[in-house]
Design a protein around this motif. Structure first.
Motif, short mmCIF file in Angstrom:
data_model
loop_
_atom_site.label_atom_id
_atom_site.label_comp_id
_atom_site.label_asym_id
_atom_site.label_seq_id
_atom_site.Cartn_x
_atom_site.Cartn_y
_atom_site.Cartn_z
N LEU A 103 0.82 -1.21 0.00
CA LEU A 103 0.00 0.00 0.00
C LEU A 103 0.85 1.26 0.00
CD1 LEU A 103 -2.78 -1.04 2.53
CD2 LEU A 103 -2.90 -1.04 0.05
N THR A 104 2.01 1.22 0.65
CA THR A 104 2.85 2.40 0.70
C THR A 104 3.45 2.72 -0.67
OG1 THR A 104 4.74 1.07 1.42
CG2 THR A 104 3.44 2.16 3.13
N LYS A 105 3.56 1.73 -1.52
CA LYS A 105 4.13 1.93 -2.86
C LYS A 105 3.13 2.50 -3.85
CE LYS A 105 7.42 -1.82 -2.27
NZ LYS A 105 7.82 -3.17 -2.71
N ARG B 196 -10.60 -5.72 6.80
CA ARG B 196 -9.27 -5.35 7.28
C ARG B 196 -8.44 -4.65 6.21
NH1 ARG B 196 -7.23 -10.01 11.48
NH2 ARG B 196 -8.94 -9.67 12.95
N THR B 197 -8.60 -5.07 4.98
CA THR B 197 -7.88 -4.40 3.89
C THR B 197 -8.39 -2.98 3.71
OG1 THR B 197 -7.59 -6.55 2.81
CG2 THR B 197 -7.15 -4.61 1.49
N THR C 201 -6.10 3.76 6.66
CA THR C 201 -5.01 4.15 7.55
C THR C 201 -3.87 4.78 6.75
OG1 THR C 201 -5.58 2.40 9.10
CG2 THR C 201 -3.36 3.31 9.27
N GLU C 202 -3.55 4.18 5.62
CA GLU C 202 -2.48 4.73 4.77
C GLU C 202 -2.87 6.11 4.24
OE1 GLU C 202 1.06 5.15 2.86
OE2 GLU C 202 0.52 3.57 4.27
N GLN C 203 -4.12 6.26 3.83
CA GLN C 203 -4.59 7.55 3.32
C GLN C 203 -4.54 8.61 4.41
OE1 GLN C 203 -8.47 6.49 1.73
NE2 GLN C 203 -7.67 6.50 -0.36
#
Length: 67
Positions: free
Chosen positions: A7-9, A49-50, A56-58
């Motif tokens: 997700l960070t990528k 969960r996904t 959370t990343e956003q």
């Protein structure tokens, strides 16, 4: 299942698109569950969960951009 590193990528647009797809899938899974046609009940938990991971990343990106 999407890992945090994956997700960070991704770009912001890709995350938004993935979130939309996951929400649609969650809706379909809820509908299948209500009608008794759900084949993999564990998929509901996995999708929830996904979605949480993507949100959370956003949120983390929005906070770091605000600083």
């Amino acid at each position: 299942m999407a890992k945090t590193e994956d997700l960070t990528k991704k770009t912001d647009d890709q995350l938004s698109e993935q979130l939309g797809e996951l929400k649609r899938e969650a809706f379909n899974l809820r509908f299948q569950s209500a009608t008794g046609q759900l084949e993999k009940p564990s998929r509901v938990k996995e999708v929830r969960r996904t979605i949480a991971r993507v949100k959370t990343e956003q949120t983390g990106r929005a906070r770091s951009a605000a600083k």
